[in-house]
Design a protein around this motif. Structure first.
Motif, PDB file in Angstrom:
ATOM      1  N   THR A 247       7.724  -0.655   7.950  1.00 42.83           N
ATOM      2  CA  THR A 247       7.249  -0.826   9.329  1.00 42.83           C
ATOM      3  C   THR A 247       8.019  -1.920  10.070  1.00 42.83           C
ATOM      4  N   ALA A 248       8.497  -2.931   9.343  1.00 43.22           N
ATOM      5  CA  ALA A 248       9.301  -3.979   9.983  1.00 43.22           C
ATOM      6  C   ALA A 248      10.716  -3.476  10.288  1.00 43.22           C
ATOM      7  N   THR A 249      11.275  -2.692   9.390  1.00 42.36           N
ATOM      8  CA  THR A 249      12.636  -2.181   9.550  1.00 42.36           C
ATOM      9  C   THR A 249      12.723  -1.079  10.599  1.00 42.36           C
ATOM     10  N   ALA A 250      11.728  -0.207  10.618  1.00 36.05           N
ATOM     11  CA  ALA A 250      11.740   0.944  11.528  1.00 36.05           C
ATOM     12  C   ALA A 250      10.375   1.097  12.201  1.00 36.05           C
TER      13      ALA A 250
ATOM     14  N   LEU B 156       9.756  -5.633  -7.048  1.00 39.11           N
ATOM     15  CA  LEU B 156      10.362  -5.915  -5.749  1.00 39.11           C
ATOM     16  C   LEU B 156      10.947  -7.319  -5.744  1.00 39.11           C
ATOM     17  N   THR B 157      12.247  -7.374  -5.906  1.00 42.68           N
ATOM     18  CA  THR B 157      12.987  -8.625  -5.835  1.00 42.68           C
ATOM     19  C   THR B 157      13.602  -8.715  -4.437  1.00 42.68           C
ATOM     20  N   PRO B 158      14.132  -9.858  -4.042  1.00 39.91           N
ATOM     21  CA  PRO B 158      14.807  -9.940  -2.744  1.00 39.91           C
ATOM     22  C   PRO B 158      15.941  -8.915  -2.595  1.00 39.91           C
ATOM     23  N   VAL B 159      16.677  -8.654  -3.669  1.00 36.96           N
ATOM     24  CA  VAL B 159      17.770  -7.674  -3.628  1.00 36.96           C
ATOM     25  C   VAL B 159      17.210  -6.264  -3.405  1.00 36.96           C
ATOM     26  N   VAL B 160      16.131  -5.926  -4.103  1.00 43.07           N
ATOM     27  CA  VAL B 160      15.510  -4.600  -3.956  1.00 43.07           C
ATOM     28  C   VAL B 160      14.940  -4.445  -2.545  1.00 43.07           C
ATOM     29  N   GLU B 161      14.274  -5.480  -2.050  1.00 45.92           N
ATOM     30  CA  GLU B 161      13.713  -5.417  -0.701  1.00 45.92           C
ATOM     31  C   GLU B 161      14.807  -5.216   0.345  1.00 45.92           C
ATOM     32  N   LYS B 162      15.932  -5.897   0.173  1.00 44.47           N
ATOM     33  CA  LYS B 162      17.058  -5.744   1.102  1.00 44.47           C
ATOM     34  C   LYS B 162      17.578  -4.306   1.045  1.00 44.47           C
ATOM     35  N   ARG B 163      17.676  -3.740  -0.151  1.00 43.56           N
ATOM     36  CA  ARG B 163      18.163  -2.365  -0.320  1.00 43.56           C
ATOM     37  C   ARG B 163      17.211  -1.361   0.329  1.00 43.56           C
ATOM     38  N   ILE B 164      15.906  -1.568   0.176  1.00 39.98           N
ATOM     39  CA  ILE B 164      14.921  -0.687   0.808  1.00 39.98           C
ATOM     40  C   ILE B 164      15.115  -0.706   2.321  1.00 39.98           C
ATOM     41  N   ALA B 165      15.249  -1.901   2.888  1.00 46.84           N
ATOM     42  CA  ALA B 165      15.449  -2.017   4.341  1.00 46.84           C
ATOM     43  C   ALA B 165      16.728  -1.293   4.769  1.00 46.84           C
TER      44      ALA B 165
END
Length: 157
Positions: free
Chosen positions: A77-80, A140-149
């Motif tokens: 929801t934050a990304t899109a 959910l690591t910072p790297v995974v969260e960045k990849r999801i976004a």
């Protein structure tokens, strides 16, 4: 259909009458309920009703699915923010132009070993002649969260 006859073909020996698992049948029933509810909802109600439905489904999930689903929801929801929240076969999902774009499938839904973030045909993830349409999520690591976004942003187009 009215007037049609049921098949009288005998079943192959050794096959089970239960082709679908209990979890799959439940998901199909949820999908039918979702479509019925969507047909009754007005355009202005779609986003609010979808947000309510997603939060309700997330609240029903066991840990760690609940934590993962809530964070994926926040990231999507934050990304899109233009994507419309909805449920898809009883799972948190996000749509564009009336079609599901991506969804979160909790491991507990079908008794699997990991949760997944999946994308439907409308997602603009095309890369050459072969590309992934779902990703396993165990943490959910910072790297995974960045990849999801990044994936969500690319999928929206």
């Amino acid at each position: 259909m009215p007037g049609s006859k049921a098949s009288t073909k005998p079943k192959a020996s050794g096959t089970s009458a239960n082709v679908w698992s209990d979890e799959e049948r439940a998901a199909m029933k949820e999908s039918a309920r979702e479509r019925k509810a969507a047909s009754r909802a007005g355009k202005g109600d779609e986003r609010a009703e979808g947000e309510r439905a997603i939060r309700e489904k997330i609240a029903e999930m066991p840990e760690p699915d609940r934590r993962l689903a809530m964070r994926v929801h926040e990231l999507v929801t934050a990304t899109a923010p233009d994507l419309v929240p909805r449920t898809y076969y009883g799972m948190p999902a996000y749509g564009k132009n009336g079609k599901t774009l991506c969804f979160f499938k909790p491991a507990s839904k079908f008794k699997e070993r990991y949760s997944t973030l999946g994308f439907e045909q409308t997602a603009a993830l095309d890369e050459g002649t072969m590309w992934a349409t779902s990703w396993a999520i165990t943490e959910l690591t910072p790297v995974v969260e960045k990849r999801i976004a990044e994936l969500v942003k690319k999928a929206v187009g």
